[in-house]
Design an enzyme around this catalytic site. Structure first.
Site, PDB file in Angstrom:
ATOM      1  N   GLU A  19       0.849  -1.197   0.000  1.00 51.38           N
ATOM      2  CA  GLU A  19       0.000   0.000   0.000  1.00 51.38           C
ATOM      3  C   GLU A  19       0.884   1.246   0.000  1.00 51.38           C
ATOM      4  O   GLU A  19       1.835   1.327   0.768  1.00 51.38           O
ATOM      5  CB  GLU A  19      -0.919  -0.039   1.237  1.00 51.38           C
ATOM      6  CG  GLU A  19      -1.593   1.260   1.615  1.00 51.38           C
ATOM      7  CD  GLU A  19      -2.496   1.846   0.523  1.00 51.38           C
ATOM      8  OE1 GLU A  19      -3.205   1.073  -0.146  1.00 51.38           O
ATOM      9  OE2 GLU A  19      -2.466   3.075   0.340  1.00 51.38           O
ATOM     10  N   GLN A  20       0.527   2.222  -0.848  1.00 47.63           N
ATOM     11  CA  GLN A  20       1.356   3.426  -0.958  1.00 47.63           C
ATOM     12  C   GLN A  20       1.308   4.313   0.294  1.00 47.63           C
ATOM     13  O   GLN A  20       2.296   4.956   0.645  1.00 47.63           O
ATOM     14  CB  GLN A  20       0.928   4.253  -2.163  1.00 47.63           C
ATOM     15  CG  GLN A  20      -0.479   4.828  -2.048  1.00 47.63           C
ATOM     16  CD  GLN A  20      -0.850   5.720  -3.228  1.00 47.63           C
ATOM     17  OE1 GLN A  20      -0.047   5.929  -4.111  1.00 47.63           O
ATOM     18  NE2 GLN A  20      -2.061   6.232  -3.248  1.00 47.63           N
ATOM     19  N   ARG A  48     -16.552   3.716   5.924  1.00 46.79           N
ATOM     20  CA  ARG A  48     -15.464   3.018   5.213  1.00 46.79           C
ATOM     21  C   ARG A  48     -14.322   2.646   6.149  1.00 46.79           C
ATOM     22  O   ARG A  48     -13.729   1.566   6.020  1.00 46.79           O
ATOM     23  CB  ARG A  48     -14.895   3.921   4.104  1.00 46.79           C
ATOM     24  CG  ARG A  48     -15.767   3.996   2.894  1.00 46.79           C
ATOM     25  CD  ARG A  48     -15.354   5.154   2.013  1.00 46.79           C
ATOM     26  NE  ARG A  48     -16.306   5.313   0.937  1.00 46.79           N
ATOM     27  CZ  ARG A  48     -16.124   4.872  -0.300  1.00 46.79           C
ATOM     28  NH1 ARG A  48     -15.011   4.258  -0.621  1.00 46.79           N
ATOM     29  NH2 ARG A  48     -17.041   5.046  -1.224  1.00 46.79           N
ATOM     30  N   TYR A  92     -27.666   8.378   4.154  1.00 50.09           N
ATOM     31  CA  TYR A  92     -27.898   7.145   4.922  1.00 50.09           C
ATOM     32  C   TYR A  92     -27.112   7.189   6.229  1.00 50.09           C
ATOM     33  O   TYR A  92     -26.129   7.910   6.341  1.00 50.09           O
ATOM     34  CB  TYR A  92     -27.566   5.886   4.116  1.00 50.09           C
ATOM     35  CG  TYR A  92     -26.222   5.854   3.427  1.00 50.09           C
ATOM     36  CD1 TYR A  92     -25.076   5.434   4.080  1.00 50.09           C
ATOM     37  CD2 TYR A  92     -26.113   6.217   2.089  1.00 50.09           C
ATOM     38  CE1 TYR A  92     -23.855   5.373   3.429  1.00 50.09           C
ATOM     39  CE2 TYR A  92     -24.889   6.172   1.422  1.00 50.09           C
ATOM     40  CZ  TYR A  92     -23.770   5.756   2.100  1.00 50.09           C
ATOM     41  OH  TYR A  92     -22.560   5.706   1.457  1.00 50.09           O
ATOM     42  N   ASP A  96     -11.599  -1.126  -8.838  1.00 47.06           N
ATOM     43  CA  ASP A  96     -11.714   0.077  -9.681  1.00 47.06           C
ATOM     44  C   ASP A  96     -10.701   0.093 -10.820  1.00 47.06           C
ATOM     45  O   ASP A  96     -10.901   0.761 -11.818  1.00 47.06           O
ATOM     46  CB  ASP A  96     -11.507   1.340  -8.824  1.00 47.06           C
ATOM     47  CG  ASP A  96     -12.800   1.826  -8.188  1.00 47.06           C
ATOM     48  OD1 ASP A  96     -13.830   1.139  -8.317  1.00 47.06           O
ATOM     49  OD2 ASP A  96     -12.779   2.903  -7.547  1.00 47.06           O
TER      50      ASP A  96
END
Ligand SMILES: Cc1cc2nc3c(=O)[nH]c(=O)nc-3n(C[C@H](O)[C@H](O)[C@H](O)COP(=O)(O)OP(=O)(O)OC[C@H]3O[C@@H](n4cnc5c(N)ncnc54)[C@H](O)[C@@H]3O)c2cc1C
Length: 403
Positions: free
Chosen positions: A39-40, A114, A220, A298
């Site tokens: 991971e960067q 998230r 939401y 993505d």
């Protein structure tokens, strides 16, 4: 520790530790493979606010062992989606309640912060497989594998490299050069607010989508129901800031929704920290693999968020990749061919559905809008999306191929 060649299971390097990359790591672990994730960012974690997870993804997370944690950390909205009219707040239609989703699809529709989702995934992964502060600058094919090159001049080799480095992927170029996502003509205003400050009454307990000309408004509950996630999606001619979100005022957000129902305007008025994001999307790629590099999330299918499925599709990809490799650990090329066979048509259909919603959700008032509203009043129609079981699809593909 970089991956080292193992005699039985293939070595795998995953570039990108977002929802897709971490779910892939868990799915591969379940298949008996110990992948390393690069991971960067200096630390693993998610920026941004809430995310909706539909039953097609929740059933996979349940099977990966998160059923209980999701029950604790996620919110089950009273109704999955309530569609409302922009001007008078009239309920146009709604999708099932949580209980109906369980009955119909065997899994819930949940909304979650998230950061909380990432925490769950990270907590389930052995720490020695996680490598923060590793920014990939390219990949190279090698004899029987691939090499990941990092900014600081180091590299790792593996039998397989999984590109899960998101919209701005540097790895995509090596598989599908020139097929990166483009600005899609929409921007998203995003904010969180304490739910007791949201003047939406009972509607605050559901996922709400208010539809209006050239824009729609989504809200939401997240964080155990304590916060409300608010998104205003607006057609924009131009976006000069690339992938960089901009801090903007609540007044600017409010101006875009001038003339809308007082509940929407009052919700925007109490926001204090608003960011504006350009939305990027792409068209289906003809291939997701090149040699021993494979795309996921993505990177493979950048889509508008108008079906709330980008992360759900990344989770489907991750589980499919684990299932394909688990069935044929000694035949990586065969496993990748099956992964593409199962995933490209499915993710492309969801990508197209998100594009269709870009039209349907933002129609000007008139005959077409009335037809859409009549369709929403008829209800669900989500079985193809929510009822899909990617593990069953992989098993079917294997059966059809006689393996
Ligand atoms: C406004 C909005 C609302 C959305 N709502 C929903 C929703 O409700 N439901 C849903 O399912 N989806 C939703 N999405 C889509 C969802 O956010 C994405 O599809 C999802 O985050 C994709 O996950 P990913 O792991 O593929 O990519 P990312 O989440 O982008 O993760 C990529 C990771 O790779 C890392 N990385 C990038 N470059 C490098 C590099 N060179 N080297 C190493 N690491 C690198 C990044 O730091 C990051 O951690 C929404 C999107 C937007 C914009």
């Amino acid at each position: 520790m970089p991956p080292t060649a193992a005699s039985h299971a293939p070595t795998v390097a995953i570039v990108g530790g977002g929802i897709g990359g971490l779910t892939a790591a868990l799915a591969l672990l379940r298949a008996g493979i110990r992948p390393h994730v690069y991971e960067q960012s200096p630390a693993f974690g998610e920026v941004g606010a809430g995310i909706q997870l539909a039953p097609n993804a929740v059933r996979l997370l349940d099977r990966l062992g998160f059923a209980e944690e999701l029950r604790d950390r996620a919110v089950r909205p009273a109704r999955a989606i309530e569609y409302r009219r922009w001007s008078d707040g009239r309920l146009l239609g709604f999708q099932s309640s949580d209980l109906e989703h369980e009955e119909r699809y065997g899994a819930s529709y949940v909304v979650i912060h998230r950061a909380h989702l990432l925490e769950l995934l990270l907590a389930a992964l052995p720490k020695d497989l996680l490598h923060a502060g590793h920014r990939c600058v390219g990949v190279e094919q090698t004899e029987g594998g691939a090499r990941v090159l990092f900014e600081e001049g180091t590299a790792v080799e593996a039998d397989l490299v999984v590109a899960a480095d998101g919209l701005r992927s540097v790895v995509r170029e090596s598989v599908a050069s020139g097929h990166g996502p483009a600005f899609a003509g929409f921007c998203a205003y995003r904010a969180l607010l304490p739910i007791e400050r949201a003047p939406l009454g009972d509607a605050a307990r559901s996922v709400g989508i208010w539809l209006g000309p050239g824009r729609h408004f989504v809200h939401y509950p997240v964080a155990g129901g304590g916060l409300m996630n608010v998104v205003g999606l607006v057609a924009f001619d131009d976006w000069p800031h690339g992938f960089q979100p901009q801090h903007v005022s609540a007044a600017e957000f409010a101006e875009r929704f001038a003339g809308w129902h007082p509940d929407v305007r009052a919700t925007i008025d109490v926001l204090t920290d608003v960011t504006l994001w350009g939305l990027f999307a792409g068209t289906p790629l003809p291939s997701w693999t090149s040699g021993r590099v494979v795309l996921l999330g993505d990177v493979a299918h950048p889509m508008l968020p108008f079906a709330a499925q980008g992360a759900c599709q990344a989770i489907e990809d991750a589980v499919a990749l684990g299932a394909c490799l688990g069935r044929a650990p000694g035949d990586i090329d065969g496993a990748l061919a099956r992964y593409e066979h199962v995933r490209i048509p499915r993710a492309s259909a969801v990508q197209a559905h998100a594009r269709e919603n870009a039209t349907a959700y933002n129609l000007p008032d008139g005959a077409e809008q009335q037809r859409r509203d009549a369709e929403l009043a008829r209800g669900d129609g989500g079985a193809w999306l929510y009822g899909y079981d990617v593990e069953a699809a992989v098993a079917e593909a294997a059966l059809a191929a006689g393996s």
